[in-house]
Design an enzyme around this catalytic site. Structure first.
Site, PDB file in Angstrom:
ATOM      1  N   ASP A  89       0.824  -1.209   0.000  1.00 27.06           N
ATOM      2  CA  ASP A  89       0.000   0.000   0.000  1.00 27.06           C
ATOM      3  C   ASP A  89       0.854   1.252   0.000  1.00 27.06           C
ATOM      4  O   ASP A  89       2.041   1.233   0.344  1.00 27.06           O
ATOM      5  CB  ASP A  89      -0.950   0.008   1.201  1.00 27.06           C
ATOM      6  CG  ASP A  89      -0.239  -0.077   2.545  1.00 27.06           C
ATOM      7  OD1 ASP A  89       0.740  -0.835   2.654  1.00 27.06           O
ATOM      8  OD2 ASP A  89      -0.658   0.620   3.484  1.00 27.06           O
ATOM      9  N   GLU A 154       0.235  -1.072   6.041  1.00 25.64           N
ATOM     10  CA  GLU A 154       1.334  -0.450   6.781  1.00 25.64           C
ATOM     11  C   GLU A 154       1.180   1.061   6.867  1.00 25.64           C
ATOM     12  O   GLU A 154       1.515   1.672   7.892  1.00 25.64           O
ATOM     13  CB  GLU A 154       2.671  -0.819   6.122  1.00 25.64           C
ATOM     14  CG  GLU A 154       3.898  -0.552   6.992  1.00 25.64           C
ATOM     15  CD  GLU A 154       4.425   0.873   6.888  1.00 25.64           C
ATOM     16  OE1 GLU A 154       5.226   1.284   7.773  1.00 25.64           O
ATOM     17  OE2 GLU A 154       4.040   1.599   5.936  1.00 25.64           O
TER      18      GLU A 154
END
Length: 420
Positions: A89, A154
């Site tokens: 991400d 994250e």
């Protein structure tokens, strides 16, 4: 005959264009956290591994179905055990007008790979996947195993890596490499802990027209405390003699990175950032409640009682009453010895490939590496990076940095997994 270290290194160089293409493809996957679905990024990781004969699992972790994780393993049970960790991400790109190029175009121009996540950490993830692909394609004889942990939460301080650690996927790991951006002049071998401090001021409501004479304004009371918040940066860490070399390296890296005369203190003292302030309900009413959330990063060996004492002193110095402190201890400062096999191997290979000195150093921030260190696993962060654009506009990374990172990963994996 099994592939040799030299042959594997040659394969990295022979397929460097494939690596650059992989970086571009990953950047084109628009998976901003928390704005976009993460499934396409996760599916691509699994498809790439499958193309290279590596089985993987899509697992539903603590964050649920919207934020799955990928686990893959290659090698044997006996020998040295390496974990490779990365996230797919990225943070939101923000206003498109702030970019000089399409943030999700994955364009390669003037020796740079351009786009959101180029440094943090689509290209670092590409290096992890590419390294495993080269080893698998060559049928490398690993004296141990490589375990891949890929998460997609994250950037929203997610729980994916913690879930891996809590559920046995890192058990017995002799080395963990997190592909987060560092650049080639340093290996991140330690990080600060995190404390979230909330200061809450209580006052007495009243009409705004008499606010200077009647009532007790919680906002102005809180403000008198916050003007002294920098006092918290005097709280030091406590280091062992064996950490002095890494500590000196850390100060050097900080001074290279941030232009401030006292920036070296960010390594071995607390930092304190007032991130959120809330208070009041109406402009014409004296507010009876206000709060501030402060992000404190604690160096290794920083004692909780030292922070609490500093906050108590801060409140006393401010000369106000009715302000309470609340603490949420998130993580402790953590580090890996700079003479561990993991650190010495990666450092040597960085210096051989780049022909420049590399300084293993502590980071002033925090990351998922802390979860592995909590298990006793030697852990570093190392990945390609141009720090200027990370989480900002015009993020990019040098093609040379990405290719060299792949060389360094391959050489280091060979060292640790017995490929000569």
């Amino acid at each position: 005959m099994p592939a040799t270290k030299k042959q594997l290194h040659d394969q990295v160089l022979a397929h460097k264009q494939d690596l650059v293409d992989l970086c571009s493809v990953l950047i084109r996957i628009k998976n901003q956290s928390p704005l976009d679905p993460q499934g396409p990024g996760i599916d691509f990781v699994r498809a790439y591994l499958a193309q290279h004969g590596i089985d993987s699992e899509r697992l539903v972790a603590a964050a649920g179905e919207e934020y799955p994780v990928v686990y893959a393993r290659m090698g044997s049970d006996q020998g040295f055990h390496v974990v490779l960790n990365g996230h797919v991400d990225v943070v939101p790109a923000g206003n498109p007008d702030g970019w000089d190029f399409d943030p999700f175009g994955g364009e390669v121009r003037d020796g740079k790979i351009l786009g959101r996540g180029a440094s943090d950490m689509k290209c670092g993830l590409a290096v992890l996947l590419f390294s495993m692909g080269v080893l698998s394609d060559a049928g490398a004889d690993l004296k141990g195993d490589i375990r891949l942990h890929v998460v997609c939460d994250e950037e929203i301080a997610g729980s994916g890596t913690l879930w891996f650690c809590e559920n046995g996927y890192a058990d017995g790991a002799d080395a963990v490499i997190v592909g987060e951006p560092t650049g080639h002049d340093t290996i991140e071998i330690g990080q600060k802990g995190i404390l979230h401090l909330t200061l809450t001021a209580h006052g007495t409501p009243g009409h705004g027209s008499t606010g200077n004479y009647k009532g007790d304004n919680a906002i102005t009371k809180l403000a008198r405390v916050l003007v002294n918040v920098d006092d918290l940066t005097a709280v030091p860490g406590h280091y062992l003699p064996s950490q002095e070399r890494a500590l000196a390296n850390s100060r050097t890296i900080a001074e290279r990175t941030i232009d401030h005369p006292k920036v070296a203190n960010v390594i071995d003292h607390c930092s304190a950032n007032v991130g959120v302030i809330q208070g009041g309900g109406k402009i014409n009413q004296v507010p009876d409640l206000a709060s501030a959330q402060i992000d404190i990063r604690m160096p290794y060996g920083c004692r909780h009682e030292d922070v609490v004492a500093a906050v108590d002193a801060l409140l006393a110095k401010s000369g106000v009453s009715g302000v309470e402190a609340g603490y949420e201890w998130i993580s402790e400062g953590n580090y890996t010895d700079d003479d561990s096999v993991l650190v010495t191997s990666v450092k040597k290979n960085i210096e051989d490939v780049w022909g420049e000195e590399c300084l293993p150093a502590y980071q002033w921030a925090s990351s998922d590496a802390a979860h592995y260190r909590a298990l006793g696993c030697p852990t570093i962060q190392f990945g390609p990076a141009n720090n200027a654009g990370i989480h900002g506009y015009n993020e990019d990374v040098d093609v040379e940095d990405v290719v060299h990172a792949a060389e360094i990963y391959m050489l280091s994996l060979c060292d640790m997994l017995g490929i000569e």
